[in-house]
Design a protein around this motif. Structure first.
Motif, short mmCIF file in Angstrom:
data_model
loop_
_atom_site.label_atom_id
_atom_site.label_comp_id
_atom_site.label_asym_id
_atom_site.label_seq_id
_atom_site.Cartn_x
_atom_site.Cartn_y
_atom_site.Cartn_z
N GLU A 174 -58.34 30.17 6.09
CA GLU A 174 -59.25 30.64 5.04
C GLU A 174 -60.52 31.24 5.63
O GLU A 174 -60.98 32.29 5.18
N LYS A 175 -61.07 30.60 6.65
CA LYS A 175 -62.30 31.11 7.28
C LYS A 175 -62.03 32.46 7.93
O LYS A 175 -62.83 33.40 7.77
N PHE A 176 -60.91 32.59 8.66
CA PHE A 176 -60.60 33.86 9.30
C PHE A 176 -60.41 34.97 8.27
O PHE A 176 -60.98 36.05 8.40
N GLU A 177 -59.62 34.70 7.25
CA GLU A 177 -59.35 35.71 6.22
C GLU A 177 -60.63 36.09 5.48
O GLU A 177 -60.88 37.27 5.22
N THR A 178 -61.47 35.12 5.16
CA THR A 178 -62.73 35.39 4.46
C THR A 178 -63.67 36.21 5.33
O THR A 178 -64.26 37.19 4.89
N THR A 179 -63.81 35.81 6.60
CA THR A 179 -64.69 36.55 7.51
C THR A 179 -64.21 37.99 7.65
O THR A 179 -64.99 38.93 7.52
N PRO B 71 -59.97 34.09 17.86
CA PRO B 71 -59.22 32.99 17.25
C PRO B 71 -58.00 32.62 18.09
O PRO B 71 -57.33 33.48 18.67
N ASN C 46 -64.96 39.97 4.60
CA ASN C 46 -66.38 40.19 4.28
C ASN C 46 -67.15 41.05 5.27
O ASN C 46 -68.15 41.65 4.90
N GLU D 249 -58.09 25.42 6.71
CA GLU D 249 -59.47 25.89 6.66
C GLU D 249 -59.74 26.99 7.69
O GLU D 249 -60.55 27.88 7.45
N LYS D 250 -59.03 26.96 8.82
CA LYS D 250 -59.18 28.04 9.81
C LYS D 250 -58.59 29.34 9.28
O LYS D 250 -59.14 30.41 9.50
N MET E 68 -74.68 35.72 10.11
CA MET E 68 -73.79 36.23 9.09
C MET E 68 -74.11 37.71 8.83
O MET E 68 -75.25 38.12 8.89
#
Length: 172
Positions: A68-73, A125, A76, A65-66, A1
């Motif tokens: 959300e994970k992509f957008e969050t990553t 992705p 961040n 969830e994919k 991370m």
């Protein structure tokens, strides 16, 4: 991370300069990079999330969830670099050679990031083709993913590599 802390622009330029020295046949230099940092990256993440949610609502199969994970990553990580392959317009080379050259350019960035004490990873992705218009990918180009860069939160090198002797055959 990776830590959500800005990376100096001069370090990003160092990554890109070293990418530019990757070997390539016929000097096609097929790598192109679109660098996102700061508010521009945050806006890009919001637009990507919007595109994904709209496509999902229209029947495109992508798990929430994919998205959300992509957008969050993307939100961040300090640096997101879109990796683009510029195909040789004269078609002098097989595509695999151009892909290999871009991959070596990314490897050069990865090695440079490691030397600078930064973490990096290449994300590919399955829905990245949905961003070609947003990224202004033109005819003769292919989006190959995103290279994320930032300070790393774990000790390097990370575990998980098998013994190299199991992957080599000597023919002396």
């Amino acid at each position: 991370m990776l830590v959500k802390k800005p990376v100096e622009k001069k370090l990003i330029w160092q990554l890109l300069e070293n990418a530019n020295w990757a070997p390539n046949h016929k000097k096609t230099e097929p790598w192109r990079f679109k660098v996102f940092t700061g508010e521009t990256k945050a806006e890009f993440a919001r637009k990507c999330g919007k595109i994904l949610r709209e496509k999902q609502a229209a029947g495109y199969e992508v798990a929430t969830e994919k998205i959300e994970k992509f957008e969050t990553t993307l939100s961040n990580v300090p640096v997101a670099i879109a990796i683009v392959l510029q195909h040789d317009p004269a078609k002098r080379l097989p595509e695999w050679e151009e892909l290999a050259a871009v991959s070596m350019a990314v490897q050069n960035m990865w090695l440079t990031a490691t030397e600078l004490g930064l973490g990096a990873f290449w994300a590919t992705p399955g829905f990245m083709e949905l961003f070609t218009e947003l990224l202004e990918i033109t005819e003769g180009q292919s989006l190959l993913g995103f290279f994320y860069v930032g300070e790393i939160l774990m000790e390097y090198p990370s575990p998980g590599r098998g013994d190299v002797s199991q992957k080599v055959e000597w023919k002396d």
